[in-house]
Structure formats: structure tokens, C-alpha cells
Scaffold this active site. Sequence first.
Site, short mmCIF file in Angstrom:
data_model
loop_
_atom_site.label_atom_id
_atom_site.label_comp_id
_atom_site.label_asym_id
_atom_site.label_seq_id
_atom_site.Cartn_x
_atom_site.Cartn_y
_atom_site.Cartn_z
N GLU A 169 30.75 26.62 73.39
CA GLU A 169 29.79 26.17 72.40
C GLU A 169 28.49 26.97 72.46
O GLU A 169 27.47 26.57 71.88
CB GLU A 169 29.51 24.66 72.58
CG GLU A 169 30.74 23.79 72.36
CD GLU A 169 30.45 22.31 72.50
OE1 GLU A 169 29.26 21.93 72.62
OE2 GLU A 169 31.41 21.53 72.49
N GLU A 194 28.91 14.21 78.25
CA GLU A 194 27.83 15.17 77.99
C GLU A 194 26.95 15.37 79.22
O GLU A 194 26.44 16.46 79.45
CB GLU A 194 26.99 14.70 76.80
CG GLU A 194 27.68 14.79 75.46
CD GLU A 194 27.86 16.22 74.99
OE1 GLU A 194 27.15 17.12 75.48
OE2 GLU A 194 28.71 16.44 74.11
N ALA A 219 22.85 14.84 75.33
CA ALA A 219 23.34 14.16 74.12
C ALA A 219 24.45 14.99 73.50
O ALA A 219 24.59 16.19 73.76
CB ALA A 219 22.20 13.95 73.12
N ARG A 270 21.70 12.48 45.40
CA ARG A 270 21.17 12.97 46.67
C ARG A 270 22.23 13.79 47.39
O ARG A 270 23.40 13.41 47.42
CB ARG A 270 20.74 11.82 47.57
CG ARG A 270 19.59 10.97 47.06
CD ARG A 270 18.27 11.71 47.13
NE ARG A 270 17.16 10.83 46.77
CZ ARG A 270 16.76 10.61 45.52
NH1 ARG A 270 17.40 11.18 44.51
NH2 ARG A 270 15.73 9.81 45.28
N PRO A 302 17.25 9.00 57.88
CA PRO A 302 18.09 8.40 56.86
C PRO A 302 17.75 8.80 55.42
O PRO A 302 18.53 8.53 54.51
CB PRO A 302 17.88 6.90 57.07
CG PRO A 302 16.55 6.79 57.75
CD PRO A 302 16.45 8.00 58.62
#
Length: 210
Positions: A162, A112, A96, A51, A134
Site C-alpha cells: 500500500e 491496523e 486507522a 449532490r 457528511p
Amino acid sequence: MNDLKQYGASFERKDFEILSRERVFQGYFAIDAYKARYRKFDGTESAVITREIFERGDAAAVVPYDPVRDAVVLIEQFRLGAARDSESPWLLELPAGIIDAGETPENTVMREMVEETGISLEKAVHALDFLTTPGGSTEKIFLYVGLVDSSRAAGYHGLMSESEDIRVLSVPFEDALALIDTGRIRNSIAIVGLQYLALHKSSVLKSLKQ
């Protein structure tokens, strides 16, 4: 309440083996190629699986809640990953960010919140942790609920370094929940956070006031 132990994991960490891990891409994020095997439910060993896993790093998010006005502070920003979205890639989200080295998840949401909204949290309490995807990523989200004065939510924020361009807005809590139903809020972290607050509002308020 039923005994939840009956729903525990069938196996433990000793029941799988990572045979190899190779960094196959390093850019803004990273991708590692794994070879692994694990114990199957019938007790036999699986074939070796290969994977490619997205190594994004863990992140922390906060639901900024104002109990006086029963409102939440949300942010809106452009997301390239939503570019093929049929509606718009400008998404409504929670503040976040990725947890920096040596930083706690709580420090991350405090930082943040200021960077993305210009507002400081008065307090933050831990809600839960969850894995986003996941099946292809290691990312874990540490979710908090924070105490905030939503009347200060206004303007445009974000770090120029950013390339962030973030609009900040205060939304009545019931309206925020309704925006999930209409599909305007379709960011998974925001959906989890807002629904968590809806389910646990009384206990969260008690923790925020302590």
C-alpha cells in the site's frame, strides 16, 4: 444533567427520499451522484437536490493508550490530501484503516495497529462513532481506545503493498494534547480521539482494566 431528548433529530429516515443514485467515478475511491429531496422545517418538501458524494467506505481508528506511562502511540506519514498545507503534509495521526468486507471495526483496529506500528493492542474498547464530512462523504469513523505498551513504539512500519511509510512514536498524553493547540496535530480523527480520551479518561481506564 438536562434531558437530552429535547435535542433529538427533527425528522426521521422516512422524511427524505433518494430519487436516483449513479456511480460517476470509480478509482482508488468512488463518487456517486445523487438526486434527493427532504422535508423542510416548515413542513413543505424541498426542491430536488443534486449532490456528488464521496463513497470512501467506513473506517475504524484507535487511540493507543499506555496508562502506566500516561502516553499515547502516534504515527506520522505523508498525506497527499495535505499537500497544499502551509506547514507539512507529514501528519501525526492515530492508527486507522478502512473496514474490510466481513470485518468488524474492532478487528480493523487490531489489524491496523500491528500493520502500522508493529505493536499489538492488549485490549480495545469502543468510544464513539462519528461522521467526518457528511456534507460530501458517507464516511463513518468507529473510534476505539486501546491498551498498549508504549515503550515498544519505535521504527518504521506500514504495508509495502500500500506504499505506506510510517514512523511510530510514543508521546506523553499531555504533550499530545498540547500538539493539538500548536497545530502540529491537525488530523481530525486524531483530534477527536485525543480529546475524547481527555474528557473520559477515568471511565476509559476502568473499561480497559475490566
